[in-house]
Design a protein around this motif. Sequence first.
Motif, short mmCIF file in Angstrom:
data_model
loop_
_atom_site.label_atom_id
_atom_site.label_comp_id
_atom_site.label_asym_id
_atom_site.label_seq_id
_atom_site.Cartn_x
_atom_site.Cartn_y
_atom_site.Cartn_z
N ARG A 1 63.34 56.40 68.54
CA ARG A 1 62.02 56.67 69.13
C ARG A 1 61.64 58.14 69.11
NH1 ARG A 1 59.65 59.25 72.49
NH2 ARG A 1 61.63 60.26 72.94
N ARG A 2 60.43 58.42 68.62
CA ARG A 2 59.83 59.76 68.70
C ARG A 2 58.35 59.60 69.03
NH1 ARG A 2 62.12 64.28 66.56
NH2 ARG A 2 60.64 65.18 68.04
N SER A 3 57.74 60.66 69.45
CA SER A 3 56.29 60.62 69.68
C SER A 3 55.60 60.84 68.35
CB SER A 3 55.87 61.70 70.67
OG SER A 3 56.36 61.38 71.96
N LYS B 1 59.89 61.67 61.76
CA LYS B 1 60.55 62.62 62.66
C LYS B 1 62.01 62.25 62.79
CE LYS B 1 56.93 64.35 65.63
NZ LYS B 1 56.44 64.39 67.02
N HIS C 1 66.59 62.38 67.75
CA HIS C 1 67.20 63.43 68.56
C HIS C 1 68.72 63.34 68.41
CE1 HIS C 1 63.59 64.90 70.42
NE2 HIS C 1 63.25 63.70 70.84
N LYS D 1 41.19 64.85 76.42
CA LYS D 1 41.69 66.22 76.65
C LYS D 1 42.06 66.83 75.31
CE LYS D 1 46.39 65.17 77.77
NZ LYS D 1 47.46 65.23 78.75
N ARG E 1 52.12 61.28 66.14
CA ARG E 1 50.74 61.74 66.35
C ARG E 1 49.90 61.69 65.09
NH1 ARG E 1 54.06 65.12 69.39
NH2 ARG E 1 53.73 64.99 71.67
N PHE F 1 44.16 63.64 68.40
CA PHE F 1 44.82 62.95 67.28
C PHE F 1 44.71 61.42 67.37
CE2 PHE F 1 48.11 63.00 70.51
CZ PHE F 1 48.73 61.77 70.36
N CYS G 1 52.47 57.49 71.19
CA CYS G 1 52.71 58.74 71.92
C CYS G 1 52.09 58.60 73.30
CB CYS G 1 52.07 59.92 71.18
SG CYS G 1 52.33 61.51 71.99
N TYR G 2 52.81 59.01 74.31
CA TYR G 2 52.30 58.97 75.69
C TYR G 2 51.30 60.11 75.87
CZ TYR G 2 52.80 58.89 80.86
OH TYR G 2 52.60 58.81 82.21
N ILE G 3 50.10 59.80 76.31
CA ILE G 3 49.11 60.85 76.59
C ILE G 3 48.73 60.80 78.06
CG2 ILE G 3 46.77 61.69 76.09
CD1 ILE G 3 47.24 60.33 73.31
N GLN G 4 49.14 61.80 78.78
CA GLN G 4 48.88 61.84 80.22
C GLN G 4 47.40 61.92 80.51
OE1 GLN G 4 51.26 61.56 82.56
NE2 GLN G 4 49.86 61.75 84.26
N TYR H 1 56.88 52.32 74.10
CA TYR H 1 57.46 53.26 73.13
C TYR H 1 58.55 52.55 72.31
CZ TYR H 1 56.34 58.33 73.76
OH TYR H 1 55.79 59.59 73.72
N SER I 1 44.76 67.74 73.87
CA SER I 1 45.92 67.20 73.13
C SER I 1 45.81 65.71 72.85
CB SER I 1 47.22 67.52 73.88
OG SER I 1 47.31 66.72 75.05
C1 LIG Z 1 54.83 62.07 81.21
C2 LIG Z 1 54.57 62.45 79.78
C3 LIG Z 1 53.35 63.03 79.44
C4 LIG Z 1 53.07 63.34 78.10
N1 LIG Z 1 51.82 63.79 77.79
C5 LIG Z 1 51.51 64.02 76.50
C6 LIG Z 1 50.19 64.38 76.14
O1 LIG Z 1 49.30 64.46 76.99
N2 LIG Z 1 49.93 64.62 74.83
C7 LIG Z 1 50.87 64.51 73.87
O2 LIG Z 1 50.58 64.74 72.70
N3 LIG Z 1 52.17 64.14 74.18
C8 LIG Z 1 52.50 63.89 75.46
N4 LIG Z 1 53.76 63.47 75.79
C9 LIG Z 1 54.78 63.32 74.75
C10 LIG Z 1 55.80 64.49 74.83
O3 LIG Z 1 55.18 65.66 74.34
C11 LIG Z 1 57.04 64.11 74.00
O4 LIG Z 1 57.66 62.99 74.56
C12 LIG Z 1 58.06 65.25 73.95
O5 LIG Z 1 57.52 66.36 73.26
C13 LIG Z 1 59.37 64.86 73.28
O6 LIG Z 1 59.14 64.39 71.97
P1 LIG Z 1 59.61 62.92 71.53
O7 LIG Z 1 58.84 61.94 72.36
O8 LIG Z 1 59.27 62.81 70.08
O9 LIG Z 1 61.07 62.79 71.81
C14 LIG Z 1 54.05 63.13 77.10
C15 LIG Z 1 55.27 62.55 77.45
C16 LIG Z 1 55.53 62.20 78.76
C17 LIG Z 1 56.84 61.52 79.11
#
Ligand SMILES: Cc1cc2nc3c(=O)[nH]c(=O)nc-3n(C[C@H](O)[C@H](O)[C@H](O)COP(=O)(O)O)c2cc1C
Length: 171
Positions: free
Chosen positions: A8-10, A153, A156, A61, A12, A66, A109-112, A98, A63
């Motif tokens: 798993r990775r984020s 990606k 980890h 917002k 975008r 994408f 990808c999680y976007i808050q 995820y 970020s």
């Molecule tokens: C609570 C939380 C909020 C996050 N908010 C954002 C966000 O608003 N925009 C974004 O691009 N990524 C967001 N992320 C993704 C993180 O940036 C990402 O999980 C972190 O950089 C680690 O990378 P990985 O998920 O590839 O392991 C968020 C992740 C979490 C858990």
Amino acid sequence: MIEAIKKRRSIRTFQAKEVEEEKLKEILKAAMFAPTAKHCRSWEFVVIRNKGTIKKLSQTKPSSEFIENASLVLALAADETLDPLWIEDLAIAAAHIYLEATNQGLGTCYIQVRGRFTSKGKDAEEFVQGIIKAPKNIRILCLMPLGYPAEEKPEHQEEEFNPQKIHQETW
Ligand SMILES: Cc1cc2nc3c(=O)[nH]c(=O)nc-3n(C[C@H](O)[C@H](O)[C@H](O)COP(=O)(O)O)c2cc1C
């Protein structure tokens, strides 16, 4: 370890290819297998495929821009009147999303949203609530775009983790 946890990775950047309904169904099912406080299942999931709506949501917002290229976007919402732990309920569901997305060969990808602001200083949650026409009691924790990844990606590595984060018995 479960393979999806390691992979798993984020993600975008996304391919133009649409996410199949079957895959989406599995992902939503995985979300609803998550535990919830008092087993109240406070969550609601809004599936947004309309490109115009996705474009509007991409302005939530800086970020989040994408997500414009995602096949679809999930808004993770909850009825806050059901349980004050709706945030925790949704955060765990997000983790399941995820992992099942990864398992299906998709990216997310999680976007808050909660507690964040648009580039114009407007409350991001109100901004999203307005776009998806959510009733007042429905809170929005985050957005999760879904699509076929257009970026690779690396996993980890264990060496990245600080062993001092683990405490034995006491701090
Ligand atoms: C609570 C939380 C909020 C996050 N908010 C954002 C966000 O608003 N925009 C974004 O691009 N990524 C967001 N992320 C993704 C993180 O940036 C990402 O999980 C972190 O950089 C680690 O990378 P990985 O998920 O590839 O392991 C968020 C992740 C979490 C858990």
